[in-house]
Design a protein around this motif. Structure first.
Motif, PDB file in Angstrom:
ATOM      1  N   ALA A 134      81.652  60.458  48.749  1.00  0.00           N
ATOM      2  CA  ALA A 134      82.237  61.750  49.074  1.00  0.00           C
ATOM      3  C   ALA A 134      82.901  62.361  47.855  1.00  0.00           C
ATOM      4  O   ALA A 134      82.819  63.571  47.628  1.00  0.00           O
ATOM      5  N   THR A 135      83.567  61.499  47.069  1.00  0.00           N
ATOM      6  CA  THR A 135      84.225  61.996  45.870  1.00  0.00           C
ATOM      7  C   THR A 135      83.207  62.509  44.872  1.00  0.00           C
ATOM      8  O   THR A 135      83.378  63.564  44.250  1.00  0.00           O
ATOM      9  N   GLN A 136      82.104  61.768  44.709  1.00  0.00           N
ATOM     10  CA  GLN A 136      81.085  62.174  43.751  1.00  0.00           C
ATOM     11  C   GLN A 136      80.380  63.451  44.186  1.00  0.00           C
ATOM     12  O   GLN A 136      80.080  64.322  43.381  1.00  0.00           O
ATOM     13  N   LYS A 137      80.118  63.561  45.505  1.00  0.00           N
ATOM     14  CA  LYS A 137      79.363  64.703  45.985  1.00  0.00           C
ATOM     15  C   LYS A 137      80.202  65.971  46.062  1.00  0.00           C
ATOM     16  O   LYS A 137      79.710  67.069  45.815  1.00  0.00           O
ATOM     17  N   GLN A 138      81.474  65.810  46.444  1.00  0.00           N
ATOM     18  CA  GLN A 138      82.244  66.988  46.758  1.00  0.00           C
ATOM     19  C   GLN A 138      83.351  67.300  45.767  1.00  0.00           C
ATOM     20  O   GLN A 138      84.056  68.285  45.934  1.00  0.00           O
ATOM     21  N   THR A 139      83.568  66.462  44.774  1.00  0.00           N
ATOM     22  CA  THR A 139      84.581  66.748  43.767  1.00  0.00           C
ATOM     23  C   THR A 139      84.026  66.677  42.360  1.00  0.00           C
ATOM     24  O   THR A 139      84.762  66.778  41.400  1.00  0.00           O
ATOM     25  N   SER A 140      82.740  66.470  42.211  1.00  0.00           N
ATOM     26  CA  SER A 140      82.153  66.426  40.879  1.00  0.00           C
ATOM     27  C   SER A 140      81.929  67.843  40.370  1.00  0.00           C
ATOM     28  O   SER A 140      82.073  68.822  41.096  1.00  0.00           O
ATOM     29  N   SER A 141      81.582  67.953  39.112  1.00  0.00           N
ATOM     30  CA  SER A 141      81.352  69.258  38.495  1.00  0.00           C
ATOM     31  C   SER A 141      80.027  69.816  38.972  1.00  0.00           C
ATOM     32  O   SER A 141      78.985  69.609  38.350  1.00  0.00           O
ATOM     33  N   SER A 142      80.031  70.512  40.091  1.00  0.00           N
ATOM     34  CA  SER A 142      78.824  71.114  40.639  1.00  0.00           C
ATOM     35  C   SER A 142      79.201  72.401  41.346  1.00  0.00           C
ATOM     36  O   SER A 142      80.313  72.552  41.854  1.00  0.00           O
ATOM     37  N   HIS A 144      78.474  73.361  44.141  1.00  0.00           N
ATOM     38  CA  HIS A 144      78.547  73.207  45.586  1.00  0.00           C
ATOM     39  C   HIS A 144      79.986  73.066  46.076  1.00  0.00           C
ATOM     40  O   HIS A 144      80.226  73.135  47.279  1.00  0.00           O
ATOM     41  N   LEU A 145      80.947  72.864  45.183  1.00  0.00           N
ATOM     42  CA  LEU A 145      82.342  72.744  45.582  1.00  0.00           C
ATOM     43  C   LEU A 145      82.883  74.136  45.907  1.00  0.00           C
ATOM     44  O   LEU A 145      83.006  74.996  45.034  1.00  0.00           O
ATOM     45  N   SER A 146      83.206  74.358  47.180  1.00  0.00           N
ATOM     46  CA  SER A 146      83.690  75.668  47.614  1.00  0.00           C
ATOM     47  C   SER A 146      84.939  75.469  48.456  1.00  0.00           C
ATOM     48  O   SER A 146      84.896  74.836  49.524  1.00  0.00           O
ATOM     49  N   LEU A 147      86.075  76.010  47.956  1.00  0.00           N
ATOM     50  CA  LEU A 147      87.362  75.804  48.604  1.00  0.00           C
ATOM     51  C   LEU A 147      87.794  77.056  49.361  1.00  0.00           C
ATOM     52  O   LEU A 147      87.471  78.180  48.972  1.00  0.00           O
ATOM     53  N   VAL A 148      88.535  76.818  50.440  1.00  0.00           N
ATOM     54  CA  VAL A 148      89.160  77.892  51.204  1.00  0.00           C
ATOM     55  C   VAL A 148      90.578  77.450  51.528  1.00  0.00           C
ATOM     56  O   VAL A 148      90.777  76.342  52.044  1.00  0.00           O
ATOM     57  N   GLY A 149      91.559  78.290  51.210  1.00  0.00           N
ATOM     58  CA  GLY A 149      92.941  77.949  51.496  1.00  0.00           C
ATOM     59  C   GLY A 149      93.394  78.530  52.816  1.00  0.00           C
ATOM     60  O   GLY A 149      92.969  79.618  53.226  1.00  0.00           O
ATOM     61  N   SER A 150      94.245  77.791  53.509  1.00  0.00           N
ATOM     62  CA  SER A 150      94.809  78.264  54.775  1.00  0.00           C
ATOM     63  C   SER A 150      96.329  78.206  54.679  1.00  0.00           C
ATOM     64  O   SER A 150      96.911  77.118  54.573  1.00  0.00           O
ATOM     65  N   ARG A 151      96.944  79.385  54.652  1.00  0.00           N
ATOM     66  CA  ARG A 151      98.398  79.520  54.569  1.00  0.00           C
ATOM     67  C   ARG A 151      98.970  78.849  53.318  1.00  0.00           C
ATOM     68  O   ARG A 151      99.986  78.142  53.376  1.00  0.00           O
ATOM     69  N   LEU A 152      98.311  79.070  52.205  1.00  0.00           N
ATOM     70  CA  LEU A 152      98.822  78.599  50.921  1.00  0.00           C
ATOM     71  C   LEU A 152      99.641  79.704  50.267  1.00  0.00           C
ATOM     72  O   LEU A 152      99.422  80.896  50.500  1.00  0.00           O
ATOM     73  N   THR A 153     100.571  79.309  49.435  1.00  0.00           N
ATOM     74  CA  THR A 153     101.358  80.277  48.678  1.00  0.00           C
ATOM     75  C   THR A 153     100.522  80.823  47.531  1.00  0.00           C
ATOM     76  O   THR A 153      99.448  80.286  47.199  1.00  0.00           O
ATOM     77  N   GLY A 154     101.035  81.873  46.890  1.00  0.00           N
ATOM     78  CA  GLY A 154     100.319  82.458  45.758  1.00  0.00           C
ATOM     79  C   GLY A 154     100.155  81.458  44.629  1.00  0.00           C
ATOM     80  O   GLY A 154      99.087  81.374  44.002  1.00  0.00           O
ATOM     81  N   ASN A 176      83.065  80.301  55.216  1.00  0.00           N
ATOM     82  CA  ASN A 176      81.655  80.688  55.310  1.00  0.00           C
ATOM     83  C   ASN A 176      80.796  79.438  55.350  1.00  0.00           C
ATOM     84  O   ASN A 176      81.299  78.301  55.301  1.00  0.00           O
ATOM     85  N   GLY A 177      79.500  79.623  55.424  1.00  0.00           N
ATOM     86  CA  GLY A 177      78.591  78.489  55.558  1.00  0.00           C
ATOM     87  C   GLY A 177      78.576  77.543  54.386  1.00  0.00           C
ATOM     88  O   GLY A 177      78.182  76.383  54.522  1.00  0.00           O
ATOM     89  N   SER A 178      78.994  77.988  53.193  1.00  0.00           N
ATOM     90  CA  SER A 178      78.985  77.128  52.005  1.00  0.00           C
ATOM     91  C   SER A 178      80.328  76.442  51.761  1.00  0.00           C
ATOM     92  O   SER A 178      80.468  75.689  50.791  1.00  0.00           O
ATOM     93  N   THR A 179      81.307  76.672  52.590  1.00  0.00           N
ATOM     94  CA  THR A 179      82.630  76.073  52.409  1.00  0.00           C
ATOM     95  C   THR A 179      82.539  74.547  52.542  1.00  0.00           C
ATOM     96  O   THR A 179      81.927  74.027  53.479  1.00  0.00           O
TER      97      THR A 179
END
Length: 316
Positions: A134-142, A144-154, A176-179
């Motif tokens: 999971a770390t390699q697939k979703q946190t590597s330099s690619s 495909h990593l797409s972040l969305v914040g929920s109630r984060l500060t500036g 969205n679908g790529s998140t």
């Protein structure tokens, strides 16, 4: 009378034979003593000893008889010892067989345990949601990593942008679908506030992680992000029994969604979420939207939401 005469005659013969034997021994006869046959009878035991060849001049008749008795006893003892030895050998063979069977049984159990362990290791290697993969697939330099914040500060959103850029990803304002990851703030129990983006992440089986994952990864001198599974949210303030993880693993295993095989009719006025938001959530979770309320299992009520004791205002 005739019987007494016969017995007397036999006794006389025995006496004469003994006298002849004694006379021969005294005179030290040179003739071959063994060639003279002598018949001896013991009246009291009805036993007969025939042949002078078995008589040693230096041994008496009583001693000769005792010799034969001792020989017979020795023979019986030898046979008894042989029987005991055979029994001991048979017991040893049975004992060895039992040990052999036990060793084979233990070996079979050991092989089965090893086989089960190999299969378990293989399943763990193939698990797509393991920490390393999971770390390699979703946190590597690619890209495909797409972040969305929920109630984060500036400030938190700014740090999230730096993190995404560092790892070749991006950050969006809406789900969205790529998140791939939804970033939230949690309390000391690992629980976050229930929001639309949180529900979208549950329905679609996405990573819902604490903001501290981004913060600690940026503070880390290494170029690789920290394992995301260490920061996965346990749940929200209403339901906190690892719902994000359960939803994510269920989707990874290809299981049906939460509302699979269920029909829904959504009416206008479902507040605080809009009809489109409710519809999208239901579809993400495998539900089917129908136009006839008579054919559905659940109908979204048009009445305003009631504030519950837990503080939830969501009517869905």
């Amino acid at each position: 009378m005739l019987s007494n005469l016969n017995e007397s005659s036999r006794l006389g013969e025995i006496v004469e034979a003994l006298k002849a034997l004694e006379s021969a021994m005294k005179k030290d006869m040179k003739e071959d003593f063994t060639s003279t046959p002598i018949t001896c009878a013991y009246h009291s035991h009805e036993a007969i000893c025939i042949g002078a060849s078995s008589i040693n001049p230096d041994v008496t008749v009583v001693e000769e008889t005792q010799f034969h008795l001792n020989s017979q006893l020795q023979h019986d003892q030898v046979q008894q010892d042989q029987v005991q030895q055979d029994q001991v050998q048979q017991d040893q063979v049975q004992h060895n067989q039992v040990q052999h069977d036990q060793v084979q049984h233990d070996q079979v159990q050991h092989d089965q345990v090893q086989q089960d362990q190999v299969q378990q290791d293989q399943v763990q290697k193939e698990e797509p949601t393991s920490m390393s993969e999971a770390t390699q697939k979703q946190t590597s330099s690619s890209p495909h990593l797409s972040l969305v914040g929920s109630r984060l500060t500036g400030a938190q959103l700014q740090q999230a942008k730096i993190f995404a850029k560092k790892h070749g990803g991006r950050i969006a304002t809406c789900f969205n679908g790529s998140t791939t990851h939804i970033i939230v703030n949690v309390d000391e129990n690992g629980r976050c506030t229930r929001t639309l983006k949180y529900l979208q992440g549950i329905a679609s089986g996405r990573w819902i992680v604490d903001y501290q994952w981004i913060k600690h990864s940026l503070e880390n001198e290494g170029q690789v992000a920290l394992p995301v599974s260490m920061y996965e949210v346990r749940g929200d303030h209403i339901y906190s029994v690892d719902a994000p993880q359960k939803a994510r693993l269920s989707l990874a295993r290809g299981e049906a969604g939460l509302f699979a095989c269920m029909n829904f009719f959504v009416m206008e006025g479902c507040t605080p979420l809009s009809k489109d938001h409710i519809t999208n959530l239901l579809v993400m979770a495998g539900g089917k939207i129908v136009s006839n309320p008579q054919s559905c299992l659940v109908v979204c009520d048009t009445t305003p939401p009631i504030r519950r004791a837990c503080g939830c205002r969501c009517c869905c």
